[in-house]
Design a protein around this motif. Structure first.
Motif, PDB file in Angstrom:
ATOM      1  N   VAL A 183      44.696  42.850 -15.341  1.00 13.07           N
ATOM      2  CA  VAL A 183      43.673  43.843 -15.643  1.00 13.07           C
ATOM      3  C   VAL A 183      44.367  45.194 -15.702  1.00 13.07           C
ATOM      4  O   VAL A 183      45.008  45.622 -14.728  1.00 13.07           O
ATOM      5  CB  VAL A 183      42.552  43.862 -14.586  1.00 13.07           C
ATOM      6  N   LEU A 219      34.477  44.125 -12.028  1.00 10.73           N
ATOM      7  CA  LEU A 219      35.289  43.144 -11.311  1.00 10.73           C
ATOM      8  C   LEU A 219      36.079  43.823 -10.209  1.00 10.73           C
ATOM      9  O   LEU A 219      36.545  44.959 -10.375  1.00 10.73           O
ATOM     10  CB  LEU A 219      36.264  42.448 -12.262  1.00 10.73           C
ATOM     11  N   ASP A 220      36.234  43.141  -9.100  1.00 10.69           N
ATOM     12  CA  ASP A 220      37.180  43.592  -8.086  1.00 10.69           C
ATOM     13  C   ASP A 220      38.587  43.247  -8.558  1.00 10.69           C
ATOM     14  O   ASP A 220      38.834  42.132  -9.052  1.00 10.69           O
ATOM     15  CB  ASP A 220      36.901  42.911  -6.754  1.00 10.69           C
ATOM     16  N   VAL A 221      39.502  44.190  -8.385  1.00  7.62           N
ATOM     17  CA  VAL A 221      40.874  44.032  -8.886  1.00  7.62           C
ATOM     18  C   VAL A 221      41.845  44.416  -7.785  1.00  7.62           C
ATOM     19  O   VAL A 221      41.715  45.495  -7.181  1.00  7.62           O
ATOM     20  CB  VAL A 221      41.100  44.911 -10.136  1.00  7.62           C
ATOM     21  N   SER A 267      42.272  40.225 -11.289  1.00  4.21           N
ATOM     22  CA  SER A 267      40.942  39.910 -10.773  1.00  4.21           C
ATOM     23  C   SER A 267      40.992  38.554 -10.082  1.00  4.21           C
ATOM     24  O   SER A 267      42.044  37.893 -10.035  1.00  4.21           O
ATOM     25  CB  SER A 267      39.926  39.873 -11.912  1.00  4.21           C
ATOM     26  N   TYR A 268      39.845  38.104  -9.592  1.00  7.38           N
ATOM     27  CA  TYR A 268      39.780  36.786  -8.956  1.00  7.38           C
ATOM     28  C   TYR A 268      40.181  35.683  -9.925  1.00  7.38           C
ATOM     29  O   TYR A 268      40.600  34.590  -9.521  1.00  7.38           O
ATOM     30  CB  TYR A 268      38.358  36.524  -8.435  1.00  7.38           C
TER      31      TYR A 268
END
Length: 444
Positions: free
Chosen positions: A415, A386-388, A404-405
């Motif tokens: 996160v 995941l992008d964080v 995250s999103y």
């Protein structure tokens, strides 16, 4: 005695992100005048509390803080109450906080400099009042609140809905949408500052542009934003109204990576009779179909909602319908609140017949159910990357904290990242563990 510090102010912002944007806008106006912000109230000439008036508990908090400041206030200091309370609960402020020097309603936040001028000249035996039913934004100042790598951007104020439990239309007035070009100007300024996430806020973002004669105004605004700020990777939406998430909006979220697959749709209940009493959309089967459609179209969409328990007329059967709905829909995030009886709200004639113990028990039951759902949904992300966006670090334990999103600031999960990453940046994280509301992973 603390030495007098002329030309300084201490501002306390209470309530929601929309209030925070107003507070930041006032701060910018004060700074343009040459005043200096201070984190120390004892050393500040102007003590400003931007109040929340939505619920009784919020008003109590505001009065407690104002009284505390009054008790320590020096003769050279001026105490000012701004925000929502002055619009609808002005007399409560006057009765509860002797020693106020000025009162400014939320609809006229942009007049903070005029208020300060009047307070400086005014007879200090009674507070100077500056409240108006007129709502407008005649000043040129950014309507944003920056927090690390993220920023709230207000696109509208007021509300034209008539939810029976809510005081917002009485406090804020009717919907007033900001022109698209003004919003674009603010967004470009945020892009120039290196902001990574813009969070669009209003009382109801999906109603944006209705007063300007727009159809599907939010989608039009997003299309303009995507062209104007291509270097801001995340655009998040908060506060969508049930039934107003259009197909055009769904397709835009599906096809444009910048617009996060995240929706906050406050449903408030799932029993048709209770929803009708709340003056909310009551066709719960249509709501279920809409949720299914959104999930089918937007892969990985994170859905958040809020529910009110203990509203007048919520018997055991109505509460069970709510429980069944939550168990069936399995939202990523759920906020649950006990009904707060508010004098002056349209629901006032219904009274407050359900006991506080019953309300508290229902909140606990619903959140226990949601905790199990949240854990299961979190576990589905194990082994995924995941992008964080990083919001803080703990050097001693060598961890970073981010979102995250799936997570809006303050209201959703976090996160926990093993390793140190730059604050304000978006980094890739491989998830290896899940707890009830949070995820744990390592930097990729």
């Amino acid at each position: 005695m603390t030495k007098q510090a002329k030309g300084t102010y201490h501002l306390v912002s209470l309530g929601c992100p929309k209030n925070l944007v107003d507070s930041e806008s006032m701060s910018r106006l004060l700074n343009q005048r040459g005043l200096v912000a201070s984190s120390i109230p004892e050393k500040s000439e102007y003590l400003i509390v931007n109040t929340c008036g939505f619920l009784t508990a919020a008003r109590r908090e505001a009065i407690t803080i104002l009284r505390s400041l009054v008790s320590e206030k020096q003769p050279w200091q001026k105490l000012i109450a701004t925000g929502c309370m002055p619009e609808l609960h002005r007399q409560e402020l006057l009765d509860s906080v002797p020693g106020l020097d000025g009162i400014l309603g939320t609809r006229r936040w942009m007049d903070i400099l005029d208020l300060i001028d009047q307070v400086d000249r005014h007879d200090r035996k009674r507070p100077y009042l500056h409240c108006s039913q007129i709502t407008s934004d005649p000043v040129e100042t950014r309507r944003v609140a920056i927090q690390g790598g993220s920023a709230y951007l207000k696109i509208a104020d007021g509300c034209r809905r008539s939810c029976s439990y809510c005081l917002i239309p009485l406090i804020k007035g009717n919907l007033i949408s900001r022109p698209i070009d003004e919003i674009i100007k603010d967004a470009k300024a945020l892009q120039d500052l290196g902001i990574k996430e813009i969070i669009l806020i209003a009382q109801d973002t999906t109603d944006y542009g209705h007063d300007l004669g727009m159809q599907d105004g939010l989608t039009r605004l997003l299309e303009a934003l995507l062209k104007a700020v291509p270097h801001i990777p995340w655009i998040r939406l908060l506060y969508a109204f049930p039934g107003y998430v259009t197909d055009n909006l769904i397709q835009l979220m599906k096809n444009e990576a910048q617009v996060l697959p995240y929706l906050d749709i406050p449903l408030q209940h799932a029993d048709p009779a209770v929803l009708r009493a709340m003056r909310r959309p009551s066709d719960i089967e249509a709501v279920s179909r809409a949720i299914a459609h959104i999930r089918a179209e937007i892969e990985g969409i994170a859905l958040r909602t809020t529910m009110i328990v203990g509203f007048p007329g919520e018997d055991d059967l109505a509460f069970q319908r709510l429980v069944d709905f939550v168990q069936t829909q399995r939202f990523d995030h759920l906020g649950t609140f006990a009904y707060s009886f508010e004098p002056g709200a349209p629901a006032e004639p219904l009274g407050d017949p359900i006991s506080e113990d019953t309300k508290a028990d229902r909140v606990e039951q619903l959140m226990h159910i949601q905790a199990e759902i949240s854990l299961a949904r979190n576990q589905s992300f194990i082994d995924k990357v995941l992008d964080v966006i990083i919001e803080g670090i703990d050097d001693e334990n060598r961890i970073s904290i981010g979102r995250s999103y799936r997570d809006a600031p303050e209201i959703d999960g976090l996160v926990i990242v093993e390793g140190i990453a730059p604050i304000g940046e978006i980094v890739a994280v491989k998830i290896h563990s899940a707890i009830t509301y949070d995820l744990i992973g390592k930097l990729v």
